[in-house]
Each structure stands twice: as C-alpha cells, then as structure tokens.
Design an enzyme around this catalytic site. Structure first.
Site, PDB file in Angstrom:
ATOM      1  N   CYS A 115       0.821  -1.230   0.000  1.00 52.51           N
ATOM      2  CA  CYS A 115       0.000   0.000   0.000  1.00 52.51           C
ATOM      3  C   CYS A 115       0.845   1.267   0.000  1.00 52.51           C
ATOM      4  O   CYS A 115       0.360   2.339  -0.353  1.00 52.51           O
ATOM      5  CB  CYS A 115      -0.948  -0.004   1.187  1.00 52.51           C
ATOM      6  SG  CYS A 115      -2.138  -1.347   1.109  1.00 52.51           S
ATOM      7  N   HIS A 252      -3.166   7.651   1.760  1.00 50.91           N
ATOM      8  CA  HIS A 252      -3.557   6.314   1.307  1.00 50.91           C
ATOM      9  C   HIS A 252      -4.960   6.046   1.833  1.00 50.91           C
ATOM     10  O   HIS A 252      -5.285   6.384   2.979  1.00 50.91           O
ATOM     11  CB  HIS A 252      -2.570   5.278   1.844  1.00 50.91           C
ATOM     12  CG  HIS A 252      -3.029   3.870   1.655  1.00 50.91           C
ATOM     13  ND1 HIS A 252      -3.469   3.389   0.438  1.00 50.91           N
ATOM     14  CD2 HIS A 252      -3.137   2.825   2.532  1.00 50.91           C
ATOM     15  CE1 HIS A 252      -3.817   2.121   0.576  1.00 50.91           C
ATOM     16  NE2 HIS A 252      -3.630   1.766   1.825  1.00 50.91           N
ATOM     17  N   ASN A 282      -9.942   0.228  -0.616  1.00 47.30           N
ATOM     18  CA  ASN A 282      -8.483   0.288  -0.523  1.00 47.30           C
ATOM     19  C   ASN A 282      -7.897  -0.327  -1.791  1.00 47.30           C
ATOM     20  O   ASN A 282      -7.961  -1.536  -1.988  1.00 47.30           O
ATOM     21  CB  ASN A 282      -8.026  -0.481   0.726  1.00 47.30           C
ATOM     22  CG  ASN A 282      -6.518  -0.471   0.903  1.00 47.30           C
ATOM     23  OD1 ASN A 282      -5.777  -0.056   0.007  1.00 47.30           O
ATOM     24  ND2 ASN A 282      -6.076  -0.937   2.057  1.00 47.30           N
TER      25      ASN A 282
HETATM   26  O1  UT7 Z   1      -3.800  -0.620   3.410  1.00 49.54           O
HETATM   27  C1  UT7 Z   1      -3.012  -1.435   4.192  1.00 49.54           C
HETATM   28  C2  UT7 Z   1      -3.173  -1.127   5.616  1.00 49.54           C
HETATM   29  N1  UT7 Z   1      -4.377  -1.713   6.136  1.00 49.54           N
HETATM   30  C3  UT7 Z   1      -5.098  -1.035   7.003  1.00 49.54           C
HETATM   31  O2  UT7 Z   1      -4.784   0.103   7.277  1.00 49.54           O
HETATM   32  C4  UT7 Z   1      -6.241  -1.718   7.692  1.00 49.54           C
HETATM   33  C5  UT7 Z   1      -6.210  -1.376   9.169  1.00 49.54           C
HETATM   34  N2  UT7 Z   1      -7.291  -1.984   9.919  1.00 49.54           N
HETATM   35  C6  UT7 Z   1      -8.582  -1.630   9.780  1.00 49.54           C
HETATM   36  O3  UT7 Z   1      -8.914  -0.803   8.950  1.00 49.54           O
HETATM   37  C7  UT7 Z   1      -9.595  -2.214  10.743  1.00 49.54           C
HETATM   38  O4  UT7 Z   1      -8.914  -2.904  11.765  1.00 49.54           O
HETATM   39  C8  UT7 Z   1     -10.602  -3.176  10.055  1.00 49.54           C
HETATM   40  C9  UT7 Z   1     -11.559  -2.377   9.179  1.00 49.54           C
HETATM   41  C10 UT7 Z   1      -9.876  -4.207   9.223  1.00 49.54           C
HETATM   42  C11 UT7 Z   1     -11.452  -3.890  11.117  1.00 49.54           C
HETATM   43  O5  UT7 Z   1     -12.098  -2.940  11.949  1.00 49.54           O
HETATM   44  P1  UT7 Z   1     -12.039  -3.088  13.537  1.00 49.54           P
HETATM   45  O6  UT7 Z   1     -12.842  -1.994  14.084  1.00 49.54           O
HETATM   46  O7  UT7 Z   1     -10.587  -3.156  13.918  1.00 49.54           O
HETATM   47  O8  UT7 Z   1     -12.804  -4.451  13.760  1.00 49.54           O
HETATM   48  P2  UT7 Z   1     -12.279  -5.782  14.462  1.00 49.54           P
HETATM   49  O9  UT7 Z   1     -11.273  -6.469  13.616  1.00 49.54           O
HETATM   50  O10 UT7 Z   1     -11.907  -5.458  15.869  1.00 49.54           O
HETATM   51  O11 UT7 Z   1     -13.601  -6.654  14.481  1.00 49.54           O
HETATM   52  C12 UT7 Z   1     -14.721  -6.286  15.299  1.00 49.54           C
HETATM   53  C13 UT7 Z   1     -15.808  -7.318  15.099  1.00 49.54           C
HETATM   54  C14 UT7 Z   1     -15.335  -8.751  15.273  1.00 49.54           C
HETATM   55  O12 UT7 Z   1     -16.382  -9.485  15.904  1.00 49.54           O
HETATM   56  P3  UT7 Z   1     -16.337  -9.786  17.480  1.00 49.54           P
HETATM   57  O13 UT7 Z   1     -15.069 -10.565  17.678  1.00 49.54           O
HETATM   58  O14 UT7 Z   1     -16.295  -8.438  18.141  1.00 49.54           O
HETATM   59  O15 UT7 Z   1     -17.583 -10.548  17.701  1.00 49.54           O
HETATM   60  C15 UT7 Z   1     -15.175  -9.241  13.857  1.00 49.54           C
HETATM   61  O16 UT7 Z   1     -15.345 -10.632  13.747  1.00 49.54           O
HETATM   62  O17 UT7 Z   1     -16.330  -7.222  13.766  1.00 49.54           O
HETATM   63  C16 UT7 Z   1     -16.319  -8.523  13.175  1.00 49.54           C
HETATM   64  N3  UT7 Z   1     -16.094  -8.350  11.736  1.00 49.54           N
HETATM   65  C17 UT7 Z   1     -17.111  -8.141  10.870  1.00 49.54           C
HETATM   66  N4  UT7 Z   1     -18.443  -8.055  11.037  1.00 49.54           N
HETATM   67  C18 UT7 Z   1     -19.179  -7.787   9.950  1.00 49.54           C
HETATM   68  C19 UT7 Z   1     -14.922  -8.338  11.056  1.00 49.54           C
HETATM   69  N5  UT7 Z   1     -15.161  -8.130   9.764  1.00 49.54           N
HETATM   70  C20 UT7 Z   1     -16.498  -7.987   9.606  1.00 49.54           C
HETATM   71  C21 UT7 Z   1     -17.335  -7.744   8.521  1.00 49.54           C
HETATM   72  N6  UT7 Z   1     -18.662  -7.650   8.720  1.00 49.54           N
HETATM   73  N7  UT7 Z   1     -16.867  -7.570   7.263  1.00 49.54           N
END
Ligand code: UT7
Length: 325
Positions: A115, A252, A282
């Site tokens: 990225c 980005h 992204n």
């Molecule tokens: O470009 C390269 C660099 N990459 C990035 O900058 C990405 C950085 N990370 C992020 O943008 C975020 O961490 C994400 C968007 C990937 C995830 O968001 P988050 O607020 O960190 O969510 P999380 O991973 O803590 O997940 C929260 C909950 C989980 O459920 P439980 O364990 O709380 O029950 C996940 O299983 O959301 C669940 N979850 C989803 N639910 C619905 C994860 N993905 C999804 C989904 N739809 N697509």
C-alpha cells in the site's frame, strides 16, 4: 541556489467499470453495509473484469497521464510501476506497459511496497530525476488486489478494490525552497518485524501459489495513525513548513477512521483532506494517484498548492512526500 526538482506535469487514472457495493458483498459473506460503513467508510469499490490485468489498468492510467502532460512516451526515460499484483511473477509489469506505450528506450521496472508502493515509486523516480539520470519519468500505482482476496473471509474481502493512477514527472529547476514547484522531499520507512501483520499466504518461493491476503486489522490500525502522523511531521520539518501551510492531505485510502485520526493528530481539518475510500475502497498502491487525479480533476488541487501524501501497508512499510503542485 538552483536545484533540480521533479515537477508533476501530468496525471491520469483508470477504474474498471464494475461497481461492487456493500450490499453485493453481504450476499456472499456474513457482513452488512452498516458494519462496513461504520468501521471503514467504504460504500463501494471497483473490481476488474476477469480479462483485465494489472497492466491493462496501468496502461489506461499511463495514457491519460501522458495526454494530460501533452507528452509522448518517446519523451520518457523511465517507468516505475508500484504493484503487489503483477500480471506474472516475472517480468516486471512495467515492461508490458513500456511496450504497449511504444517506448523502446530507457528503463521500466516494478516496485513492491504494497500500500506504500506509490510513495516508494515516487521516491525512486524523484531520485533518478534529481540526480540527472532521467529527464522525465512515469510513476504508476496499479492493482488488481481483488485477485488476492479470499472471498469467504469477511475481515478482508470487504476492504479492497482495483484501479490505477499515474503521474508524469519532468525535471525542472527550483530555488531549493518550499515555494519550488515539484516534489520537495520523500521519506521512506519499513519495519520487517511486523511482516506477519499483513501478508499474502503464498508466493513463488514459499508455496508456489499466489496466496490470499491475511491481516491482523486492529494491530495494523494501531501502528497506522502513529506512523503516518510521524512521517508527515518528518516531511514538514524537513522543509521548514507546518501543517497550517498544507493545502491538501492526500492519504492512502485504507480506512476513513485512519484518515480522520491522522488528520486530527496533525491538526488538519477534514475539508483539507482528499477522501475517496468511500467509492474506491483500498486500492493499495493505486489509492494515492487515484485520489490525486480526482482532486486535480475537480479543481480542488491547483497549481501552487502544497500537497502532502502518506501511506502505510504490509512490511510494515510506510512513507510520505511533500509536493508543490
Ligand atoms: O492498506 C493497508 C493497511 N491496512 C489497514 O490500514 C487496515 C487497518 N485496519 C482496519 O482498517 C480495521 O482494523 C478493520 C476495518 C480491518 C477492522 O475494523 P475493527 O474496528 O478493527 O474491527 P475488528 O477487527 O476489531 O472486528 C470487530 C468485530 C469482530 O467481531 P467480534 O469478535 O467483536 O464478535 C469481527 O469478527 O467485527 C467482526 N467483523 C465483521 N463483522 C461484519 C470483522 N469483519 C467484519 C465484517 N462484517 N466484514
């Protein structure tokens, strides 16, 4: 003091026509428009058609950038293409673009910094120009990131999209001050200790397969805001300017919350930030030139503006650039 600067004299982009909405994805995996919008700001993304390769997207952006510059490919000495999704494992996708443009001299190669790829490619080309090794260069960010997705993994498949953007750089002279037109500085970093936070679980040497994206999202998020604000401050300090001097931040486009958090840390209001993540998702190395092309195209970014670029991705690798448009 007269110095050589890389001036951005042309910009172009290409997006594949197929729009995939959050609702479309909710029919494939257990997710919802509400979750995706709240956690990422993404509403839709473009996905390349099965017969569209990264080189096709790159070529669309390259042609548009050359047209905008009013230049022919024969005037280029260099093509640097940032991609994580090359057409083939080798050779460099840049050489395919070179041939399609009819450029029969100079050099063309790929840069891999996921990225952060566009910032890395810009830094490479800028250094070639400032050293006098190239007079004009095409810098492309192009991805068919959809090909690396595990469409059953809701934690990654909702985040990415495909596209390409390109800029034409040409050497010009400046006074060595922040008022000069062109790339003022670039700043690159990586920390391989975080390799496992964001990677593809395949590759010619490891598995002989292409693999799929695997990411510890929360951990990447935690690093992102801090590292991005640090590397932007590094760019400002290197040029003796402050955040108040920045007309546009073009970050980005990974996550609206990361973009907002970084802007907040710098004290930049959101009306000075170019955001396209809502309709591009992204697009990895393509996200910055795609966002730049949109903001130049609609008249937000104009000649003389100070534009700050930043990105972070797998590696972890990150960087910034400060450009006087
Ligand atoms: O470009 C390269 C660099 N990459 C990035 O900058 C990405 C950085 N990370 C992020 O943008 C975020 O961490 C994400 C968007 C990937 C995830 O968001 P988050 O607020 O960190 O969510 P999380 O991973 O803590 O997940 C929260 C909950 C989980 O459920 P439980 O364990 O709380 O029950 C996940 O299983 O959301 C669940 N979850 C989803 N639910 C619905 C994860 N993905 C999804 C989904 N739809 N697509």
């Amino acid at each position: 003091m007269s110095v050589l600067r890389s001036q951005i004299v042309g910009i172009g982009s290409y997006l594949p026509p197929d729009v995939v909405t959050n609702e479309d994805l909710a029919r494939r995996v257990d997710t919802s428009d509400e979750w995706i919008v709240q956690r990422t700001g993404i509403r839709s993304r473009r996905i390349a058609a099965p017969d569209q390769k990264t080189s096709d997207l790159a070529l669309g952006a390259a042609r548009a950038a050359l047209l905008d510059a009013g230049m022919g490919a024969d005037e280029l000495d260099l093509i640097v293409l940032a991609t994580t999704t090359p057409d083939n494992t080798f050779p460099a996708t840049a050489t395919k673009v070179q041939a399609a443009l009819g450029m029969t001299h100079g050099a063309a190669f790929d840069v891999q910094a996921v990225c952060a790829g566009f910032i890395y490619a810009l830094a490479v080309a800028d250094n070639f120009i400032r050293l006098g090794q190239a007079r004009a260069a095409l810098v492309i960010g192009a991805e068919t990131f959809s090909r690396l997705l595990d469409w059953n993994d809701r934690t990654t498949s909702v985040l990415f999209g495909d596209g390409a953007g390109a800029v034409v750089l040409r050497g010009g002279t400046g006074e060595g001050t922040p008022a000069d037109r062109g790339v003022l500085s670039t700043h690159l970093h990586s920390d391989g200790r975080q390799y496992d936070l964001l990677y593809a679980d395949g590759g010619p040497s490891a598995t002989g397969t292409t693999g799929h994206v695997r990411m510890q999202g929360q951990e990447v998020f935690r690093h992102a805001v801090q590292r991005l604000s640090d590397v932007l401050n590094e760019a400002l300090a290197a040029n003796g300017v402050s955040a108040a001097d920045v007309d546009w931040l073009v970050p980005h486009q990974a996550n609206k919350r990361i973009i907002d958090g970084t802007a907040r840390k710098l004290g930049l209001s959101t009306d000075r930030v170019v955001t396209t993540v809502d309709h591009h998702g992204n697009t990895s190395a393509a996200s910055i030139p795609l966002a730049l092309a949109e903001a130049v195209g609609d008249g937000r970014i104009r000649r003389g503006h100070l534009v700050a670029l930043e990105a972070i991705g797998g590696g972890l690798a990150w960087g910034s650039a400060l450009v006087r448009w």
